[in-house]
Each structure stands twice: as C-alpha cells, then as structure tokens.
Design a protein around this motif. Structure first.
Motif, PDB file in Angstrom:
ATOM      1  N   ALA A 173      26.903  10.595  15.565  1.00  0.00           N
ATOM      2  CA  ALA A 173      26.852   9.142  15.660  1.00  0.00           C
ATOM      3  C   ALA A 173      25.399   8.698  15.743  1.00  0.00           C
ATOM      4  O   ALA A 173      24.545   9.406  16.278  1.00  0.00           O
ATOM      5  CB  ALA A 173      27.620   8.661  16.878  1.00  0.00           C
TER       6      ALA A 173
ATOM      7  N   THR B  46      22.834   5.014  16.324  1.00  0.00           N
ATOM      8  CA  THR B  46      22.759   3.592  16.631  1.00  0.00           C
ATOM      9  C   THR B  46      22.133   2.876  15.447  1.00  0.00           C
ATOM     10  O   THR B  46      21.299   3.428  14.740  1.00  0.00           O
ATOM     11  CB  THR B  46      21.907   3.329  17.880  1.00  0.00           C
ATOM     12  OG1 THR B  46      20.621   3.924  17.699  1.00  0.00           O
ATOM     13  CG2 THR B  46      22.559   3.923  19.106  1.00  0.00           C
TER      14      THR B  46
ATOM     15  N   TYR C 130      27.261   0.915  15.508  1.00  0.00           N
ATOM     16  CA  TYR C 130      27.124   2.354  15.307  1.00  0.00           C
ATOM     17  C   TYR C 130      27.387   2.737  13.860  1.00  0.00           C
ATOM     18  O   TYR C 130      28.047   2.027  13.112  1.00  0.00           O
ATOM     19  CB  TYR C 130      28.104   3.129  16.202  1.00  0.00           C
ATOM     20  CG  TYR C 130      27.879   2.927  17.682  1.00  0.00           C
ATOM     21  CD1 TYR C 130      26.874   3.622  18.341  1.00  0.00           C
ATOM     22  CD2 TYR C 130      28.670   2.035  18.411  1.00  0.00           C
ATOM     23  CE1 TYR C 130      26.656   3.439  19.694  1.00  0.00           C
ATOM     24  CE2 TYR C 130      28.456   1.848  19.764  1.00  0.00           C
ATOM     25  CZ  TYR C 130      27.454   2.549  20.399  1.00  0.00           C
ATOM     26  OH  TYR C 130      27.238   2.361  21.742  1.00  0.00           O
TER      27      TYR C 130
ATOM     28  N   VAL D 120      23.202   8.838  21.675  1.00  0.00           N
ATOM     29  CA  VAL D 120      24.161   7.785  21.319  1.00  0.00           C
ATOM     30  C   VAL D 120      25.487   7.993  22.038  1.00  0.00           C
ATOM     31  O   VAL D 120      26.023   9.109  22.073  1.00  0.00           O
ATOM     32  CB  VAL D 120      24.396   7.787  19.793  1.00  0.00           C
ATOM     33  CG1 VAL D 120      25.385   6.703  19.397  1.00  0.00           C
ATOM     34  CG2 VAL D 120      23.069   7.592  19.070  1.00  0.00           C
ATOM     35  N   ARG D 121      26.031   6.923  22.601  1.00  0.00           N
ATOM     36  CA  ARG D 121      27.345   6.949  23.237  1.00  0.00           C
ATOM     37  C   ARG D 121      27.425   8.033  24.312  1.00  0.00           C
ATOM     38  O   ARG D 121      28.440   8.721  24.462  1.00  0.00           O
ATOM     39  CB  ARG D 121      28.447   7.151  22.195  1.00  0.00           C
ATOM     40  CG  ARG D 121      28.569   6.049  21.173  1.00  0.00           C
ATOM     41  CD  ARG D 121      29.276   4.843  21.717  1.00  0.00           C
ATOM     42  NE  ARG D 121      30.686   5.094  21.954  1.00  0.00           N
ATOM     43  CZ  ARG D 121      31.480   4.302  22.686  1.00  0.00           C
ATOM     44  NH1 ARG D 121      30.974   3.222  23.255  1.00  0.00           N
ATOM     45  NH2 ARG D 121      32.758   4.583  22.844  1.00  0.00           N
TER      46      ARG D 121
END
Length: 319
Positions: free
Chosen positions: A307, A309, A215, A192-193
């Motif tokens: 984090a 998604t 998110y 993620v990210r």
C-alpha cells in the motif's frame, strides 16, 4: 492484553517504531543534536523485518538533499546512491501507441534532475550502520504490536516481540509475551496503514475534521536486462492505458546499477470497477510496445506489492 500481563520493561529516552528512512534519519539526527549539546540520550529503533531494509520495497528515485543535510560528507561515506538520473521521460499510453509529453512544463518537484536511482533498502541499511555507529540500538525482527499508556493517558511506549498468538487472538502453546519499551518520546514511523498509527488515530480522534486519506497499491518488479535494453539513468513515468479514464494510476521504470530495471505500476484504490485486478493490469502494461522492448531477453529477479499513500487536492493544508 498489556494491562493484565507482567512483562519486562526497558527504559529509553526515545523509541522509534520502524527502521525506514524516516525512523533512521530521526534516530541519527537525535544523536547528532545530543552530541552537539554535550548530552547523552538513549534511542532504540524497532524493525519488524528480519533485517533493516527487509520491508523496503521501493526501487526509488532519491533527492540527495535530505541525506546531504543529515550527513554532509555523504559522498565520502559511500552512500549507495548508484546511478544519477540522466533522462526524464513522461509518456501518455494508448492501446497501441504512446505520446511523449516530456516537453510539457511539469512542476519542479516532478523532475528528477540532480536525483539518483537506487535501492531504498540498501540506503536504509547504510543509514542503519551510521545510526549504530552513533550509539542507536536497532532491534530487527521485533514487531511492535500495541501501545502502552501512562495513567493520565499519554503514550508511555510500545510492546514488542510478542509471539505465539493464535488465529483467535489468544495465546497459543508457544506464546511469548514480549517486552515493553518505555520512552519519554515515542515516534511512530511504521509506514502506510500502520497498526499502531491506527490505534492512535482511534484513541485520540486524530482523523476528526480531516479529509480522508487516499491510498493506492504499488506493484513492483526488479529485472536484470541485456545491455541493448539498458539505459542507465533513465526514469520513465506513464499514465493512461491499460487504465480507463475513471481509474487513477500510472507506471514507473528506473534503469540503474548493473543492468537493473525497477518497473512498477500504481493503481489508486478508489477505482470503481469491482472486477479490476491491479496485478493483471500491470501484466498487460508490460506488453505495450513502449515497454516490452526494455524487458525482452531479461530476467525478473524479485517482485512485491504494498500500500502507498497518495496526495492530491484533499491532502493540501487548509488555508
């Protein structure tokens, strides 16, 4: 920086960034396809953690169908899918009570019959062993920091193993420039990210005409609990308290292995209350009468957050 520094370079057919389930499964499948075609390909997997699985946080419920398609004899190979799901529970929590809504007609993808509870980190370590057995080169402790591009603008590979960058972004006294890994194909599976994914999104305008990604933050603890509190194979999900009606999120709790309970809390990151603390909400959640008995007398072994998604209506393909 990569344009001005002379670095050593290594050539591969495929470079995969990230030794998570996706990256490792892709590496295994590529090797299987090459072997079936009587061809040889070189595949390298970069992992920023000190070992494969070091950055895998999930205590997960896993559908074995993907593993079965990748490695049909997965049971004989000893995949660490420890505990079959025996019970699904869905609770709506209030401040002092709960409503069991497990009877509701949930869609099939929300049900866990036939799935297994396991440590996803252990599953990744198992996948890594099979990938290396097929000739995949895995490099732990090698974070990919930037992309390398061909003259016409296509992705040429990545830079990995850069050390000694100071807070100001400049090389320090112990600086090491790293190495370039060039490939015909570069697969970005960093999670993620990811920093490389964001570079690609910016350079190729991949977000243009797309709905914004949604998110959340997931906080997880692993407990070892007494026999009286342990229900092997139980998966329980909740929504409601302690979150209000304007804040999305919920919890999970999975009983597996040797009296282990993976318990976690997810808060959507579009919450409106600037004073809300997801960590504090998680701690309040554990005091609820429907949750606390599972943890009393137990010992917290580990914890972490990351984090995640999230899907929703905005993630559906446009028709």
């Amino acid at each position: 920086m990569s344009e001005t520094l002379e670095r050593e370079a290594m050539e591969y057919d495929v470079v995969i960034v990230g030794a998570g389930p996706s990256g490792l499964a892709a590496a295994i499948r590529l090797k299987q396809m090459a072997e079936a075609a009587g061809a040889e390909i070189s595949v390298a997997v970069l992992e920023k953690g000190s070992e494969v699985g070091a950055h895998i946080l999930s205590g997960a419920v896993i559908d074995p169908s993907g593993i079965a398609e990748l490695l049909p004899d997965w049971k004989e190979l000893g995949v660490p899918l420890e505990t079959a799901v025996t019970q699904d529970k869905f609770l709506m929590l209030g401040p002092a009570g709960e409503l069991d809504v497990s009877w509701a007609p949930f869609p099939k993808w929300m049900l866990n019959h036939g799935n297994y509870i396991a440590s996803l980190g252990n599953v990744c370590r198992w996948l890594a062993q099979h990938a290396e057995g097929l000739g995949v080169e895995i490099y732990p402790g090698m974070a990919a920091s930037e992309l390398v591009f061909n003259d016409e603008g296509s992705v040429k590979g990545v830079v990995a193993g850069v050390f000694g960058i100071g807070k100001d972004g400049q090389p320090g006294p112990d600086y090491q420039p790293g190495i370039e890994l060039h490939a015909k194909y570069t697969l970005i599976g960093e999670g993620v990210r990811g920093s490389l994914a964001k570079q690609l999104q910016a350079r190729f305008d991949l977000n243009k005409g797309r709905e914004p990604q949604k998110y959340g933050i997931g906080i997880k603890e692993l407990w070892k609990v007494p026999d009286a509190a342990f229900q092997p194979g139980l998966t329980q999900h909740t929504f409601g308290w302690p979150l209000d009606n304007q804040t999305g999120g919920g919890s999970f709790m999975y009983h597996f292995g040797d009296n282990y309970v993976a318990i976690g809390f997810v808060v959507h990151l579009n919450y409106k209350n600037p004073y809300l603390s997801p960590f504090d909400e998680f701690q309040r959640f554990k005091t609820h009468p429907a949750i606390r008995p599972y943890l009393e007398g137990g010992e917290r072994i580990s914890y972490g957050a990351r984090a995640i998604t999230e899907g929703g209506a905005q993630s559906l393909p446009k028709l």
